[in-house]
Design a protein around this motif. Structure first.
Motif, PDB file in Angstrom:
ATOM      1  N   LEU A 222       1.236  -1.132   0.255  1.00 45.52           N
ATOM      2  CA  LEU A 222       0.055   0.364  -0.065  1.00 45.52           C
ATOM      3  C   LEU A 222       1.239   1.262   0.050  1.00 45.52           C
ATOM      4  N   GLN A 223       2.523   1.251   0.200  1.00 42.89           N
ATOM      5  CA  GLN A 223       3.028   2.274   0.396  1.00 42.89           C
ATOM      6  C   GLN A 223       2.936   2.606  -1.346  1.00 42.89           C
ATOM      7  N   GLY A 224       3.186   2.350  -2.401  1.00 42.35           N
ATOM      8  CA  GLY A 224       2.861   2.610  -3.502  1.00 42.35           C
ATOM      9  C   GLY A 224       1.286   2.133  -3.844  1.00 42.35           C
ATOM     10  N   ARG A 225       1.779   2.174  -5.683  1.00 42.64           N
ATOM     11  CA  ARG A 225       0.831   1.970  -6.285  1.00 42.64           C
ATOM     12  C   ARG A 225      -0.124   0.929  -6.678  1.00 42.64           C
ATOM     13  N   VAL A 226      -1.551   0.788  -6.172  1.00 41.78           N
ATOM     14  CA  VAL A 226      -1.677  -0.536  -6.120  1.00 41.78           C
ATOM     15  C   VAL A 226      -1.970  -1.068  -7.319  1.00 41.78           C
ATOM     16  N   PRO A 227      -1.972  -1.807  -7.848  1.00 42.60           N
ATOM     17  CA  PRO A 227      -2.307  -2.592  -8.972  1.00 42.60           C
ATOM     18  C   PRO A 227      -4.405  -2.798  -8.830  1.00 42.60           C
ATOM     19  N   ILE A 228      -4.366  -2.213  -9.720  1.00 41.17           N
ATOM     20  CA  ILE A 228      -6.213  -2.638 -10.248  1.00 41.17           C
ATOM     21  C   ILE A 228      -6.581  -3.622  -9.538  1.00 41.17           C
ATOM     22  N   ILE A 368       6.478  15.050 -15.710  1.00 41.57           N
ATOM     23  CA  ILE A 368       7.876  14.636 -15.475  1.00 41.57           C
ATOM     24  C   ILE A 368       7.957  13.961 -16.975  1.00 41.57           C
ATOM     25  N   GLU A 369       7.395  13.475 -17.553  1.00 40.80           N
ATOM     26  CA  GLU A 369       7.706  13.323 -19.402  1.00 40.80           C
ATOM     27  C   GLU A 369       7.888  14.389 -19.613  1.00 40.80           C
ATOM     28  N   LEU A 371      10.422  15.991 -18.542  1.00 42.30           N
ATOM     29  CA  LEU A 371      12.205  16.310 -17.911  1.00 42.30           C
ATOM     30  C   LEU A 371      12.917  15.983 -19.099  1.00 42.30           C
ATOM     31  N   PRO A 372      14.372  16.810 -18.991  1.00 46.96           N
ATOM     32  CA  PRO A 372      15.199  15.788 -20.098  1.00 46.96           C
ATOM     33  C   PRO A 372      15.524  14.420 -19.675  1.00 46.96           C
ATOM     34  N   ASP A 373      15.703  13.722 -20.620  1.00 48.66           N
ATOM     35  CA  ASP A 373      16.163  12.267 -19.930  1.00 48.66           C
ATOM     36  C   ASP A 373      17.210  12.059 -19.072  1.00 48.66           C
ATOM     37  N   GLU A 374      18.669  13.061 -19.309  1.00 47.18           N
ATOM     38  CA  GLU A 374      19.302  12.779 -17.891  1.00 47.18           C
ATOM     39  C   GLU A 374      18.752  12.902 -16.541  1.00 47.18           C
ATOM     40  N   VAL A 375      17.801  13.568 -16.325  1.00 45.07           N
ATOM     41  CA  VAL A 375      17.355  13.964 -15.221  1.00 45.07           C
ATOM     42  C   VAL A 375      16.573  12.252 -14.881  1.00 45.07           C
ATOM     43  N   LEU A 376      15.554  12.052 -15.818  1.00 47.01           N
ATOM     44  CA  LEU A 376      14.443  11.104 -15.312  1.00 47.01           C
ATOM     45  C   LEU A 376      16.089   9.117 -15.045  1.00 47.01           C
ATOM     46  N   SER A 377      16.504   9.419 -15.795  1.00 48.95           N
ATOM     47  CA  SER A 377      17.319   8.614 -15.968  1.00 48.95           C
ATOM     48  C   SER A 377      18.580   7.973 -14.389  1.00 48.95           C
ATOM     49  N   ARG A 378      18.609   9.846 -13.787  1.00 44.15           N
ATOM     50  CA  ARG A 378      19.010   9.497 -12.104  1.00 44.15           C
ATOM     51  C   ARG A 378      17.680   9.217 -11.692  1.00 44.15           C
ATOM     52  N   SER A 386      12.525   4.561  -8.916  1.00 45.17           N
ATOM     53  CA  SER A 386      11.988   4.365  -9.915  1.00 45.17           C
ATOM     54  C   SER A 386      10.991   3.468  -9.890  1.00 45.17           C
ATOM     55  N   GLU A 387      10.673   3.098  -8.848  1.00 41.27           N
ATOM     56  CA  GLU A 387       9.309   2.059  -8.135  1.00 41.27           C
ATOM     57  C   GLU A 387       8.288   3.061  -8.937  1.00 41.27           C
ATOM     58  N   LEU A 388       7.329   3.887  -8.417  1.00 43.04           N
ATOM     59  CA  LEU A 388       7.216   4.757  -8.347  1.00 43.04           C
ATOM     60  C   LEU A 388       6.770   4.912  -9.749  1.00 43.04           C
ATOM     61  N   TRP A 389       8.033   5.457 -10.487  1.00 41.95           N
ATOM     62  CA  TRP A 389       7.476   6.058 -11.405  1.00 41.95           C
ATOM     63  C   TRP A 389       6.942   5.097 -12.332  1.00 41.95           C
ATOM     64  N   GLY A 390       7.853   4.034 -12.245  1.00 41.16           N
ATOM     65  CA  GLY A 390       7.492   2.922 -13.425  1.00 41.16           C
ATOM     66  C   GLY A 390       6.631   2.206 -13.085  1.00 41.16           C
ATOM     67  N   SER A 391       5.789   2.217 -12.110  1.00 37.25           N
ATOM     68  CA  SER A 391       4.331   1.747 -11.636  1.00 37.25           C
ATOM     69  C   SER A 391       3.213   2.879 -12.475  1.00 37.25           C
ATOM     70  N   LEU A 392       3.742   3.836 -12.282  1.00 38.73           N
ATOM     71  CA  LEU A 392       2.776   5.069 -12.951  1.00 38.73           C
ATOM     72  C   LEU A 392       2.865   4.359 -14.502  1.00 38.73           C
ATOM     73  N   LYS A 393       3.760   5.191 -14.890  1.00 43.26           N
ATOM     74  CA  LYS A 393       4.073   4.427 -16.138  1.00 43.26           C
ATOM     75  C   LYS A 393       3.724   3.345 -16.913  1.00 43.26           C
ATOM     76  N   ALA A 394       2.979   2.349 -16.514  1.00 43.94           N
ATOM     77  CA  ALA A 394       3.238   0.611 -16.572  1.00 43.94           C
ATOM     78  C   ALA A 394       1.434   1.562 -16.441  1.00 43.94           C
ATOM     79  N   GLU A 395       0.572   1.676 -15.457  1.00 45.46           N
ATOM     80  CA  GLU A 395      -0.897   2.451 -14.810  1.00 45.46           C
ATOM     81  C   GLU A 395      -1.010   2.946 -15.948  1.00 45.46           C
ATOM     82  N   ARG A 396      -0.744   3.897 -16.865  1.00 43.84           N
ATOM     83  CA  ARG A 396      -0.677   5.113 -17.858  1.00 43.84           C
ATOM     84  C   ARG A 396      -1.199   3.943 -18.633  1.00 43.84           C
TER      85      ARG A 396
END
Length: 715
Positions: A222-228, A368-369, A371-378, A386-396
């Motif tokens: 529950l600390q992250g994005r919960v899959p539907i 967030i999208e 942002l320059p690639d160098e910022v996203l890579s950080r 990274s997990e939050l951003w990855g789960s958000l992208k996957a959900e979208r």
């Protein structure tokens, strides 16, 4: 040799007339020692697998138990045992025990915690059979000892295991679902997060709702994005734990507020933002459960994110009951424009995404999208971000996709089969009803001639069936006929495939269909049966035949042909069928072929033999059983068989679509209540489940499933 492991000593000290010390010392006579030593001595030395005898102190019964290092090797041992033993001397089912019923089983589970296999003799008085079984197991262990070390374990393809897993979940077979979950867990090919989702689904299949809510890993999830898919499971677990009563305005009263607040507070993060549920009335109860949770935990403006079909009068009653204002405005999400190298600002945006409304989420993703690639890579340097951003992208991505675009990808040159299968598994819960075109799917099935694509489509079939069922989407008989033929193409047929065939047939028969379509579907089912006929599948096939009996059959000759194939198998395996299956087989045969067909079945040679045949459980004289099912014929046949099996048992059936006084009175007075949930309406389920919590749920619609569920409940 006189010392033995503690678990082994405990096993033989239980109700076991075989003396461990005497076996290890060689004190038995030559014949007995020759039977005991090959099994007991290797186990005392810690060898795997183990197979041990248990001869009860009464001397009347002999059982064997097997165990292995892990779930995968236990499954292998079970298969090898079946091959070695055949069906002449032992019952073929070889049940897997995970919860001990005796002290002896408890001792063995210390050595083999993933489960033990129990072997039961068909005839406990057959001395020659006992000797054959001892010798077969001795030879089996000898071959295990001689075989070369295997450095790589052969495992089934993940897609095939998932297919069986989702099939088991679709019919609420919790035991089978958990078995496939263990197989997936042992394969090492599924991520930790996905394994948790699968475990929760297996628990839901077994109606273990409280176990879902008490799961030790929920707080981390529950600390992250919960899959539907997990969100839906949690909402329904809370519903079954008391919140469904509140989905009606009449339930919004009294002290239930305290228990509701305590339950929802534990899952507080689930109610910070509206779930990614489709705005469809088929999810009305899920939306209401979320609204109840959001209200009791104090989520501002929760009602503004609810679909229009949620009754505003109910919402007003909810706000009054919880003492909150349903019109309170939500707090605005801060719109942050991150600096080029400001990770703190990015962190704030990702954190805000956990409580954002759909429109606010769009703004966050866009920022967030951009942002320059160098910022996203950080971000990749920080696992949590990274997990939050990855789960958000996957959900979208999942929300933007759908069945139509998924099918289109398959038709493109060189599709990535594995990636497409995973996309369907992970993303389909987000796909909306308007993205599904049954004609597009049917055309794909009819035109596809690539074996890998065919395997993938058969693997995702259980997911599609559940998706359609949840959204109450009906498809034409032609659509289901194509799927039936497609399923029959499999070279290997398991029990789960027969279950899926029953589901397909149910959907087919509910739609207008031609005589030719009927014939093709029944022939496809017959092909499946010919490939996968077994005693374990027999119950499901009886359910299939009953579905055809309940339909307006346009071709009785086709049904007779299918039944004759099933009947030939049943006569061949007659002594291995349960008494209830024997009774039901004769009943169905009379309906299809006429009473003259009974001459083909074994006759009861004496009253004594007849009494043994119907000795299936405790004395139920004077007890009453209620059967609720909308499949009237199934209820009628189940009633006849149960009253025939148990002298003095009173069975009443009910098929009301809503909670009539007759149904509720039946729920109050019956000693046992069988609720055929696969052929029921919510209007009947909720009132009955309020009256009693000990409902018995069959896995299928037919009388065979109803009878099997009742007998299992007695054991």
């Amino acid at each position: 040799m006189s010392e033995a492991p503690i678990w082994l000593s405990e096993f033989f000290r239980a109700d076991n007339s075989i003396c461990l010390e005497s076996v290890l010392k060689g004190d038995y006579d030559r014949v007995s020692q020759g039977l005991f030593s090959p099994l007991v001595v290797p186990a005392s030395m810690g060898q795997w697998p183990f197979i041990l005898p248990l001869k009860t102190k009464s001397g009347r019964e002999l059982f064997f138990y097997g165990g292995a290092q892990n779930a995968r090797k236990l499954s292998e041992l079970r298969s090898v045992m079946r091959a070695f033993l055949g069906s002449a001397d032992v019952f073929p089912d070889l049940p897997l025990i995970k919860q001990p019923e005796t002290v002896a089983e408890q001792a063995l589970l210390k050595r083999s915690p993933q489960g033990i296999i129990k072997i039961t003799l068909l005839d406990q008085s057959d001395v020659a059979a006992k000797k054959r079984v001892y010798q077969a197991f001795a030879k089996l262990l000898e071959l295990y000892e001689e075989r070369p070390n295997i450095t790589v374990d052969l495992i089934r393809p993940t897609g095939r295991i998932l297919r069986d897993f989702f099939s088991a979940c679709s019919v609420r077979d919790g035991a089978a679902a958990f078995s496939f979950y263990e197989e997936l867990k042992g394969s090492g090919r599924v991520s930790r997060r996905n394994l948790l989702s699968l475990e929760l689904q297996a628990l839901a299949a077994g109606k273990q709702w409280q176990d879902i809510l008490d799961h030790s890993q929920l707080s981390d999830l529950l600390q992250g994005r919960v899959p539907i898919r997990v969100t839906i499971l949690l909402l329904r677990a809370m519903g079954h734990s008391g919140l469904y009563d509140l989905c009606d305005s009449h339930g919004l009263s009294g002290p239930a507020i305290d228990s509701a607040r305590a339950m929802c507070s534990r899952l507080g993060p689930l109610f910070r933002s509206p779930p990614a549920l489709e705005s469809s009335s088929s999810f009305e109860d899920d939306w209401k459960i979320w609204a109840i949770g959001a209200s009791v935990v104090g989520t501002p403006g929760y009602s503004e994110n609810l679909p229009d079909f949620i009754d505003r009068g109910w919402l007003a009653s909810l706000a009054e009951w919880t003492g909150t204002s349903e019109t309170e405005e939500p707090s605005n999400v801060l719109t942050v424009t991150p600096k080029l190298d400001d990770l703190n600002a990015v962190t704030k945006l990702l954190q805000q995404s956990l409580t954002a409304s759909p429109s606010e989420l769009e703004q966050i993703v866009a920022q967030i999208e951009a942002l320059p690639d160098e910022v996203l890579s950080r971000l990749e340097q920080f696992p949590r971000l990274s997990e939050l951003w990855g789960s958000l992208k996957a959900e979208r991505r999942a929300s933007d996709g759908g069945w139509s675009s998924w099918v289109e990808q398959i038709t493109q040159p060189g599709p990535e089969i594995g990636a497409l299968e995973q996309e369907c598994i992970n993303s389909s819960p987000y796909w909306t009803s308007d993205t599904f075109d049954p004609d597009q799917v049917r055309d794909l099935l009819e035109s596809n001639n690539v074996e890998e694509i065919g395997i993938m489509l058969r693997n995702i079939l259980p997911i599609l069936l559940s998706w359609l069922d949840e959204r109450e989407i009906s498809c034409t008989a032609t659509f289901w006929g194509v799927w039936a033929n497609f399923l029959a193409l499999d070279d290997v047929v398991t029990h789960q495939d027969v279950v899926i065939a029953e589901n397909i047939l149910t959907n087919f028969l509910e739609q207008p269909h031609t005589k030719d379509e009927y014939k093709q579907v029944v022939e496809a089912v017959e092909i499946l049966w010919e490939k996968g006929s077994s005693v374990s599948n027999y119950c499901s096939m009886l359910d299939v035949v009953e579905l055809l009996l309940e339909s307006s059959c346009p071709d009785k000759a086709v049904l007779s042909k299918l039944w004759q194939s099933i009947q030939a198998f049943s006569l061949q395996k007659w002594n291995r069928l349960e008494a209830a299956q024997q009774h039901l087989s004769k009943s169905i045969a009379c309906e299809i072929l006429g009473e003259e067909c009974l001459a083909s079945y074994p006759s009861e040679s004496s009253a004594e033999e007849s009494e043994e045949t119907v000795d299936v459980g405790p004395d139920l004289g004077g007890k009453s059983v209620a059967i609720y099912t909308l499949t009237e014929g199934a209820g009628r046949r189940a009633k006849a068989v149960l009253e025939g099996l148990f002298k003095g048992l009173i069975v009443e059936t009910n098929n009301d679509h809503v909670a009539t006084p007759s149904l509720t009175n039946l729920a109050k007075k019956a000693d046992y209540f069988i609720f055929s949930a696969n052929s029921s309406k919510h209007q009947a389920f909720y009132p009955v489940s309020k009256i009693r919590s000990d409902l018995i749920y069959p896995q299928g619609k037919g009388s065979s499933s109803i009878i099997d569920a009742f007998l299992s409940n007695l054991s």
